[in-house]
Design an enzyme around this catalytic site. Structure first.
Site, PDB file in Angstrom:
ATOM      1  N   PRO A   2      17.132  27.716  26.356  1.00 45.30           N
ATOM      2  CA  PRO A   2      18.475  27.356  26.820  1.00 45.30           C
ATOM      3  C   PRO A   2      19.056  26.179  26.047  1.00 45.30           C
ATOM      4  O   PRO A   2      18.347  25.298  25.581  1.00 45.30           O
ATOM      5  CB  PRO A   2      18.233  26.978  28.291  1.00 45.30           C
ATOM      6  N   GLU A   3      20.377  26.194  25.930  1.00 47.54           N
ATOM      7  CA  GLU A   3      21.074  25.075  25.313  1.00 47.54           C
ATOM      8  C   GLU A   3      21.106  23.901  26.287  1.00 47.54           C
ATOM      9  O   GLU A   3      20.903  24.051  27.492  1.00 47.54           O
ATOM     10  CB  GLU A   3      22.511  25.496  24.969  1.00 47.54           C
ATOM     11  N   LYS A  51      17.197  18.792  26.767  1.00 45.62           N
ATOM     12  CA  LYS A  51      16.720  19.982  27.467  1.00 45.62           C
ATOM     13  C   LYS A  51      15.626  19.653  28.480  1.00 45.62           C
ATOM     14  O   LYS A  51      14.986  20.554  29.019  1.00 45.62           O
ATOM     15  CB  LYS A  51      16.217  21.002  26.447  1.00 45.62           C
ATOM     16  N   ASN A 167      20.017  27.466  19.543  1.00 43.74           N
ATOM     17  CA  ASN A 167      20.338  28.398  18.467  1.00 43.74           C
ATOM     18  C   ASN A 167      21.787  28.876  18.498  1.00 43.74           C
ATOM     19  O   ASN A 167      22.407  29.087  17.464  1.00 43.74           O
ATOM     20  CB  ASN A 167      19.392  29.605  18.522  1.00 43.74           C
ATOM     21  N   ARG A 253      14.192  31.542  14.268  1.00 36.16           N
ATOM     22  CA  ARG A 253      15.323  31.955  15.101  1.00 36.16           C
ATOM     23  C   ARG A 253      16.217  32.926  14.322  1.00 36.16           C
ATOM     24  O   ARG A 253      16.506  32.709  13.141  1.00 36.16           O
ATOM     25  CB  ARG A 253      16.174  30.740  15.507  1.00 36.16           C
TER      26      ARG A 253
END
Length: 269
Positions: A2-3, A51, A167, A253
């Site tokens: 998750p961002e 995060k 990403n 990624r």
């Protein structure tokens, strides 16, 4: 993974449900914390750094957690059926009217609240820090520019540079800068890059959007410029996008970019 704005919103939802309430049940289903019982403690608040998520309790105690790729904190009315499998539950917090369940959450640690900073001292400035200043921006820009030959995309994902970019934002930031993610950091304006990253994350965090938009549109097929738009094409020019892998090992990624609107190097395959 998750961002940072997703973690920020998860913490906000968690805090809204639990802050100020006393736990009737505070159970852990992980070996290292299996004997810990937090029942009777008051939930003082929930905060984030990048995060990393911190749940703070009375008695100078904080629970650190990380969502990684598959974790989530879900909120339910007391006694409600869970939407996820019970064997995925790692933490169970219950108050009189609500329960918050940590499914597949990672890096669980209990520390003194006064010591929680030690767990994130290695991180760069948090892009969603409510006390963000010009000093934070300058420090992040300096860290970004410190290795001029480094690929921009790899630098953006380095939480030691600035905390919160994942990403999705990596791809979108590179697009908005007009360069490929493989472009050396020396070829972009570091201060502009930091400001852009903060603006994008902050816009979605303040709007409460878990489904991020970087274009300003909310429709699923119009919300991003290049990220996961293999079928639709570039949102700006409509041209075919390319997707390549960036990074190595666990940091690999898939990376979307527009060869027409973005200049710079990229892998042939």
């Amino acid at each position: 993974m998750p961002e940072g704005d997703t973690v920020f919103l998860v913490a906000k939802r968690f805090a809204k449900a639990m802050a100020g309430k006393t736990l009737l049940r505070g159970e852990f289903r992980v070996p290292q914390l299996a004997t810990v019982d937090l029942s009777g403690r008051e939930v003082l608040g929930v905060g984030t750094v990048g995060k990393h998520l911190f749940t703070r309790f009375s008695g100078d105690l904080t629970l650190h957690s990380h969502l990684m790729m598959d974790g989530m904190w879900d909120v339910y009315p007391a006694g409600a059926k869970w939407r996820r499998p019970g064997h995925h539950a790692r933490v169970i917090f219950t108050a009189a009217d609500v329960q918050v369940i940590g499914f597949r959450v990672h890096d669980l640690k209990l520390v003194a609240t006064s010591k929680e900073h030690d767990l994130v001292a290695h991180l760069g400035p948090d892009l969603l820090d409510p006390k963000w200043t010009e000093e934070h921006a300058a420090r992040a820009a300096a860290a970004l520019a410190a290795d001029p030959a480094r690929e921009l995309g790899l630098a953006l994902l380095d939480q030691r540079v600035m905390a919160g970019v994942g990403n999705l934002y990596k791809c979108e930031i590179a697009f908005l800068l007009g360069v490929t993610p493989w472009t050396p950091v020396s070829e972009v304006d570091a201060a502009r890059t930091v400001a852009l990253a903060r603006r994008l994350l902050l816009a979605n965090a303040l709007a409460g959007r878990f489904d991020q938009s970087t274009t300003g549109h909310l429709d699923r097929n119009r919300k991003n410029w290049v990220y996961e738009r293999t079928r639709q094409g570039c949102f700006r020019c409509g041209g075919k996008l390319l997707v390549r892998t960036q990074g190595h090992d666990v940091r690999r990624r898939p990376t979307w970019f527009c060869p027409k609107d973005q200049t710079g190097p990229y892998p042939e395959q």
